[in-house]
Design a protein around this motif. Structure first.
Motif, short mmCIF file in Angstrom:
data_model
loop_
_atom_site.label_atom_id
_atom_site.label_comp_id
_atom_site.label_asym_id
_atom_site.label_seq_id
_atom_site.Cartn_x
_atom_site.Cartn_y
_atom_site.Cartn_z
N GLY A 179 0.81 -1.21 0.00
CA GLY A 179 0.00 0.00 0.00
C GLY A 179 0.84 1.26 0.00
O GLY A 179 2.06 1.22 0.16
N GLN A 181 0.61 5.47 1.49
CA GLN A 181 -0.06 6.48 2.30
C GLN A 181 0.40 7.85 1.84
O GLN A 181 1.57 8.04 1.52
N HIS A 189 -3.07 9.47 5.13
CA HIS A 189 -4.25 8.82 4.59
C HIS A 189 -3.84 7.61 3.77
O HIS A 189 -2.82 7.65 3.06
N ASP A 190 -4.62 6.55 3.84
CA ASP A 190 -4.37 5.39 2.99
C ASP A 190 -4.83 5.71 1.57
O ASP A 190 -5.99 6.08 1.35
N TYR A 201 -1.51 3.81 -7.29
CA TYR A 201 -2.30 4.39 -6.20
C TYR A 201 -2.64 5.84 -6.48
O TYR A 201 -1.84 6.61 -7.03
#
Length: 261
Positions: A179, A181, A189-190, A201
């Motif tokens: 992931g 951030q 925040h993700d 992303y």
């Protein structure tokens, strides 16, 4: 169409019937192998163009576990001179086809065709396994840290990225990616994955009085690897949207430079 997994290195060995012996800490699985010509255009299932991969030895990982009947049946595996040959390959795609090799074998891998003759045995590439000696192949494989992964991560904006749709691709990680951030309005925040492209992303900027994404061209991120740990102990990366992307990036991948803290 192959799509939807995050990039991790994997060590692969053809076998029939011997087993590839890997590090004791890594679980090895056995499955069947097919091959494919290359990634789609402009991206493979992880969200990177083939030209931006760390290695041209890459695989598509099966994303299903819906076995019906054995992929290979009514026969037996026999040994040949390619048993024990090995190659470390990058997961860059996923096999989401409706064909039996994707659906019926949870440990199936689809291998890049141009990699097949780079499998090595006794320190030398096999050279001639494909096309004349491929036949059907069973393999054992396991996830391993990327060998020789020197330097820091790579960041690039994908095609059509712009201030209102700032989508980045992150690569060159020794242990894959879980992931991203982004920092905005005083907090982390993700980031949301772009569709099911595991390395892409959306890093929207959040305004100081709003919870809605707003326009922005300056970004600060940190990255979570496949083990769930922050990369480099939580190192942050600061960068800007290139001016060439003001109305949308044209190339499939636009590299950016960054500073760290």
């Amino acid at each position: 169409m192959h799509k939807g997994v995050a990039s991790r290195p994997t060590s692969v060995a053809p076998l029939a019937p011997g087993l590839f012996t890997g590090p004791a800490s890594a679980a090895s699985v056995t499955g069947n192998a097919t091959y494919f010509a290359g990634l789609g255009s402009p991206y493979g299932g992880c969200g990177l163009p083939q030209s931006a991969l760390d290695s041209q030895n890459f695989v598509a990982l099966n994303v299903f576990d819906t076995p019906g009947q054995p992929f290979c049946r009514n026969g037996s595996w026999v040994a040949d001179r390619y048993d024990g040959a090995t190659l470390t390959m990058l997961v860059a795609d996923s096999c989401a086809d409706s064909d039996a090799w994707c659906r019926d074998d949870p440990n199936h891998l689809d291998l890049a065709q141009n990699s097949l003759n780079r499998f090595a045995k006794d320190g030398l590439p096999v050279g001639d396994m494909y096309p004349g000696h491929w036949n059907n192949r069973r393999i054992s494989w396991q996830f391993v840290p990327a060998p020789g992964c020197a330097g820091d991560i790579r960041i690039g904006f994908i095609q059509s990225a712009q201030p209102y749709w700032p989508v980045i691709a992150v690569s060159h990680l020794p242990n894959g990616i879980h992931g991203v951030q982004y920092y905005s309005n005083g907090t982390w925040h993700d980031a949301s994955m772009d569709s099911d492209l595991g390395q892409d992303y959306r890093i929207y900027r959040i305004g100081p009085t709003s919870t809605s994404p707003t326009q922005g061209t300056q970004y600060r991120i940190r990255v979570v690897d496949a083990s769930g740990a922050l990369v480099a102990g939580g190192r942050t990366y600061r960068f800007a949207l290139p001016s060439s992307c003001a109305n949308g990036c044209g190339p499939a991948y636009t590299t950016v430079t960054y500073t760290t803290s």
